[in-house]
Each structure stands twice: as structure tokens, then as C-alpha cells.
Write a protein that holds these residues in place. Structure first.
Motif, PDB file in Angstrom:
ATOM      1  N   ARG A  21      64.190  45.901  22.094  1.00 38.35           N
ATOM      2  CA  ARG A  21      65.223  45.992  23.136  1.00 38.35           C
ATOM      3  C   ARG A  21      65.196  44.759  24.034  1.00 38.35           C
ATOM      4  O   ARG A  21      66.252  44.257  24.450  1.00 38.35           O
ATOM      5  CB  ARG A  21      65.025  47.268  23.961  1.00 38.35           C
ATOM      6  N   ALA A  22      63.990  44.275  24.336  1.00 40.23           N
ATOM      7  CA  ALA A  22      63.871  43.080  25.179  1.00 40.23           C
ATOM      8  C   ALA A  22      64.514  41.880  24.502  1.00 40.23           C
ATOM      9  O   ALA A  22      65.210  41.087  25.143  1.00 40.23           O
ATOM     10  CB  ALA A  22      62.393  42.799  25.476  1.00 40.23           C
ATOM     11  N   GLN A  23      64.282  41.750  23.193  1.00 42.11           N
ATOM     12  CA  GLN A  23      64.888  40.637  22.455  1.00 42.11           C
ATOM     13  C   GLN A  23      66.409  40.719  22.483  1.00 42.11           C
ATOM     14  O   GLN A  23      67.089  39.691  22.618  1.00 42.11           O
ATOM     15  CB  GLN A  23      64.399  40.661  21.000  1.00 42.11           C
ATOM     16  N   ALA A  24      66.938  41.934  22.348  1.00 45.60           N
ATOM     17  CA  ALA A  24      68.391  42.108  22.365  1.00 45.60           C
ATOM     18  C   ALA A  24      68.967  41.714  23.726  1.00 45.60           C
ATOM     19  O   ALA A  24      70.010  41.055  23.811  1.00 45.60           O
ATOM     20  CB  ALA A  24      68.745  43.559  22.042  1.00 45.60           C
ATOM     21  N   THR A  25      68.267  42.104  24.792  1.00 45.23           N
ATOM     22  CA  THR A  25      68.709  41.758  26.144  1.00 45.23           C
ATOM     23  C   THR A  25      68.675  40.248  26.354  1.00 45.23           C
ATOM     24  O   THR A  25      69.615  39.654  26.896  1.00 45.23           O
ATOM     25  CB  THR A  25      67.818  42.439  27.194  1.00 45.23           C
ATOM     26  N   LEU A  26      67.583  39.621  25.901  1.00 46.72           N
ATOM     27  CA  LEU A  26      67.462  38.170  26.036  1.00 46.72           C
ATOM     28  C   LEU A  26      68.535  37.444  25.231  1.00 46.72           C
ATOM     29  O   LEU A  26      69.077  36.430  25.668  1.00 46.72           O
ATOM     30  CB  LEU A  26      66.072  37.717  25.580  1.00 46.72           C
ATOM     31  N   LYS A  27      68.834  37.967  24.048  1.00 48.96           N
ATOM     32  CA  LYS A  27      69.844  37.326  23.197  1.00 48.96           C
ATOM     33  C   LYS A  27      71.225  37.383  23.853  1.00 48.96           C
ATOM     34  O   LYS A  27      71.989  36.409  23.797  1.00 48.96           O
ATOM     35  CB  LYS A  27      69.888  37.976  21.827  1.00 48.96           C
ATOM     36  N   LYS A  28      71.543  38.509  24.483  1.00 46.93           N
ATOM     37  CA  LYS A  28      72.834  38.619  25.174  1.00 46.93           C
ATOM     38  C   LYS A  28      72.924  37.600  26.298  1.00 46.93           C
ATOM     39  O   LYS A  28      73.951  36.928  26.466  1.00 46.93           O
ATOM     40  CB  LYS A  28      73.004  40.039  25.732  1.00 46.93           C
ATOM     41  N   LEU A  29      71.846  37.480  27.072  1.00 51.41           N
ATOM     42  CA  LEU A  29      71.831  36.521  28.160  1.00 51.41           C
ATOM     43  C   LEU A  29      71.910  35.096  27.629  1.00 51.41           C
ATOM     44  O   LEU A  29      72.661  34.264  28.149  1.00 51.41           O
ATOM     45  CB  LEU A  29      70.552  36.699  28.991  1.00 51.41           C
ATOM     46  N   PHE A  30      71.141  34.830  26.566  1.00 47.85           N
ATOM     47  CA  PHE A  30      71.141  33.506  25.946  1.00 47.85           C
ATOM     48  C   PHE A  30      72.536  33.140  25.442  1.00 47.85           C
ATOM     49  O   PHE A  30      73.029  32.033  25.695  1.00 47.85           O
ATOM     50  CB  PHE A  30      70.149  33.488  24.790  1.00 47.85           C
ATOM     51  N   ASP A  31      73.177  34.067  24.721  1.00 43.96           N
ATOM     52  CA  ASP A  31      74.496  33.794  24.148  1.00 43.96           C
ATOM     53  C   ASP A  31      75.525  33.521  25.245  1.00 43.96           C
ATOM     54  O   ASP A  31      76.375  32.630  25.102  1.00 43.96           O
ATOM     55  CB  ASP A  31      74.954  34.969  23.287  1.00 43.96           C
ATOM     56  N   ARG A  32      75.446  34.291  26.329  1.00 43.45           N
ATOM     57  CA  ARG A  32      76.396  34.092  27.428  1.00 43.45           C
ATOM     58  C   ARG A  32      76.210  32.720  28.065  1.00 43.45           C
ATOM     59  O   ARG A  32      77.182  31.999  28.312  1.00 43.45           O
ATOM     60  CB  ARG A  32      76.213  35.204  28.474  1.00 43.45           C
ATOM     61  N   ARG A  33      74.977  32.367  28.318  1.00 35.68           N
ATOM     62  CA  ARG A  33      74.695  31.059  28.916  1.00 35.68           C
ATOM     63  C   ARG A  33      75.061  29.925  27.957  1.00 35.68           C
ATOM     64  O   ARG A  33      75.566  28.878  28.371  1.00 35.68           O
ATOM     65  CB  ARG A  33      73.215  30.965  29.297  1.00 35.68           C
ATOM     66  N   GLN A  34      74.817  30.118  26.666  1.00 30.57           N
ATOM     67  CA  GLN A  34      75.136  29.079  25.690  1.00 30.57           C
ATOM     68  C   GLN A  34      76.648  28.851  25.615  1.00 30.57           C
ATOM     69  O   GLN A  34      77.098  27.705  25.484  1.00 30.57           O
ATOM     70  CB  GLN A  34      74.606  29.479  24.314  1.00 30.57           C
ATOM     71  N   GLN A  35      77.422  29.920  25.709  1.00 33.33           N
ATOM     72  CA  GLN A  35      78.878  29.783  25.704  1.00 33.33           C
ATOM     73  C   GLN A  35      79.356  28.972  26.906  1.00 33.33           C
ATOM     74  O   GLN A  35      80.266  28.140  26.791  1.00 33.33           O
ATOM     75  CB  GLN A  35      79.529  31.168  25.710  1.00 33.33           C
ATOM     76  N   GLU A  36      78.721  29.214  28.062  1.00 30.18           N
ATOM     77  CA  GLU A  36      79.077  28.461  29.260  1.00 30.18           C
ATOM     78  C   GLU A  36      78.752  26.983  29.091  1.00 30.18           C
ATOM     79  O   GLU A  36      79.547  26.110  29.469  1.00 30.18           O
ATOM     80  CB  GLU A  36      78.340  29.040  30.472  1.00 30.18           C
ATOM     81  N   LEU A  37      77.572  26.701  28.516  1.00 33.26           N
ATOM     82  CA  LEU A  37      77.190  25.310  28.277  1.00 33.26           C
ATOM     83  C   LEU A  37      78.125  24.637  27.279  1.00 33.26           C
ATOM     84  O   LEU A  37      78.537  23.489  27.467  1.00 33.26           O
ATOM     85  CB  LEU A  37      75.745  25.242  27.761  1.00 33.26           C
ATOM     86  N   ASP A  38      78.465  25.357  26.208  1.00 34.42           N
ATOM     87  CA  ASP A  38      79.352  24.796  25.181  1.00 34.42           C
ATOM     88  C   ASP A  38      80.721  24.473  25.756  1.00 34.42           C
ATOM     89  O   ASP A  38      81.312  23.429  25.447  1.00 34.42           O
ATOM     90  CB  ASP A  38      79.495  25.782  24.017  1.00 34.42           C
TER      91      ASP A  38
END
Length: 202
Positions: free
Chosen positions: A60-77
Motif C-alpha cells: 500500500r505504501a508503494q502504491a501511495t508513493l507511486k501516485k505522488l511520484f506520478d503526479r509530481r512527474q506530470q507537473e515536471l514534464d
């Protein structure tokens, strides 16, 4: 021409953050009982990183981190794409703009690129902080389980598997730790430790 300064993106998955768990636990995982002869020492290992990631809480922690990571990566992109287009526009306008105007636009573009690099660093810090918040309690509970196994099975030392070049398969307690964690083994041990402390206080 404006020099390219691409943002170095984080790894495509947040899982590498969990590698820090194994390093952080390497010392605390070694459970030693003084005064035991070397020939009698019972030793085992636990792959802490794998165990944390394979627990239900870890997944569950990995899933939460992945959601946060993906959101931040989209902003950077999105921001990097915007800067890329701005750079291309500056190059197209370089022949018609005055020297002063061109220099001003180049300086503005470079300033925005530096800001983007700063945002990238801030995002990494945010992910690391979140990873610590999510995995800290998992690791704490896991250490209780490892201690419980050591006491019940008579192990004097339990090492992090990643610190051992070679380990015999039957000495690896990783799957046992994962199973105990998912069935609430750490909570049982925590209550047991409290009971022991009460008995000692009498």
C-alpha cells in the motif's frame, strides 16, 4: 542558440527509495546475546528491503508513493515541455529580435530552468519524507517480529541479507517475517514486551 539544460528526472518508479530501509536497518537488525560461545551461535538473515515491500502495508505504501511520484512527474514534464517550446521560440526569433530583447528572453528562460531544477530537488525531498512516514512504522513493527523470532528460536544474531555475500537458503527468515507481519505478529510481540516489562517492574 540557447544551451539545453534538461531536468534530470527521478527514477521511473519510487521503489528505489525503499533501498534506504535496508541500509538504515543494517545495524538495528543484528541481535546479539553476549557471552555465547562462537561454536554455539545460531545465525539467520532477513532481506529487510524485500520484506518491507512485500508486506500488505508495504504494498500500500508503494502504491501511495507511486501516485505522488506520478503526479509530481506530470507537473515536471509539463513545465519542461513549456520551457522546451519557449527555447525553440527564442531560437526562431533570434534573427529578428534586438540584441537586448534576445538577451532578456534568454536570461528569463535560464531563470525558469534553474527554478525547475529547484522544484525537482524539492519534489525528491517530498518523496523521501513521505517514504519515511509510510515505511517507518512498517520497519519498527518488523524489528519487533525479528526480535520475537530470535527469542523463540534461539538465534543470537540475525543479519540483513543484503549485507551477506552468501547465505544458505534455510537460514533465510524473510518469508516467515512477511507472513508474521501480515498476520499481526508484530502486535502480539509488542504486547508481550509490555507484559515482560510489567513483570520486571514487580
Amino acid at each position: 542558440m540557447v544551451s539545453r539544460s534538461p531536468v534530470h528526472r527521478p527514477a521511473h518508479r519510487p521503489a528505489p527509495f525503499f533501498a534506504r530501509i535496508a541500509r538504515a536497518a543494517a545495524v538495528s537488525l543484528a541481535l546479539a546475546v553476549p557471552g555465547v560461545a562462537a561454536a554455539e551461535t545460531r545465525i539467520a538473515v532477513v532481506d529487510v528491503q524485500h520484506a518491507v515491500m512485500q508486506t500488505e502495508d508495504g504494498i500500500r505504501a508503494q502504491a501511495t508513493l507511486k501516485k505522488l511520484f506520478d503526479r509530481r512527474q506530470q507537473e515536471l514534464d509539463a513545465k519542461q515541455t513549456e520551457l522546451q517550446r519557449a527555447r525553440e521560440d527564442i531560437e526562431k526569433q533570434s534573427r529578428v529580435l534586438s540584441r537586448e530583447s534576445l538577451q532578456k528572453r534568454m536570461e528569463d528562460w535560464q531563470r525558469q530552468m534553474v527554478e525547475l531544477q529547484t522544484v525537482f530537488v524539492d519534489y525528491n525531498k517530498e518523496l523521501q519524507k513521505k517514504q519515511g512516514e509510510l515505511t517507518g512504522p512498517i520497519l519498527k513493527k518488523m524489528m519487533l517480529i525479528v526480535t520475537r523470532i530470535a527469542k523463540k528460536s534461539g538465534y543470537e544474531i540475525i543479519f540483513d541479507k543484503q549485507a551477506a555475500p552468501y547465505v544458505r537458503a534455510d537460514l533465510d527468515l524473510t518469508e516467515q517475517v512477511i507472513q508474521l507481519y501480515n498476520t499481526g505478529g508484530g502486535e502480539d510481540d509488542a504486547s508481550g514486551d509490555k507484559a515482560e516489562k510489567k513483570d520486571d517492574a514487580k
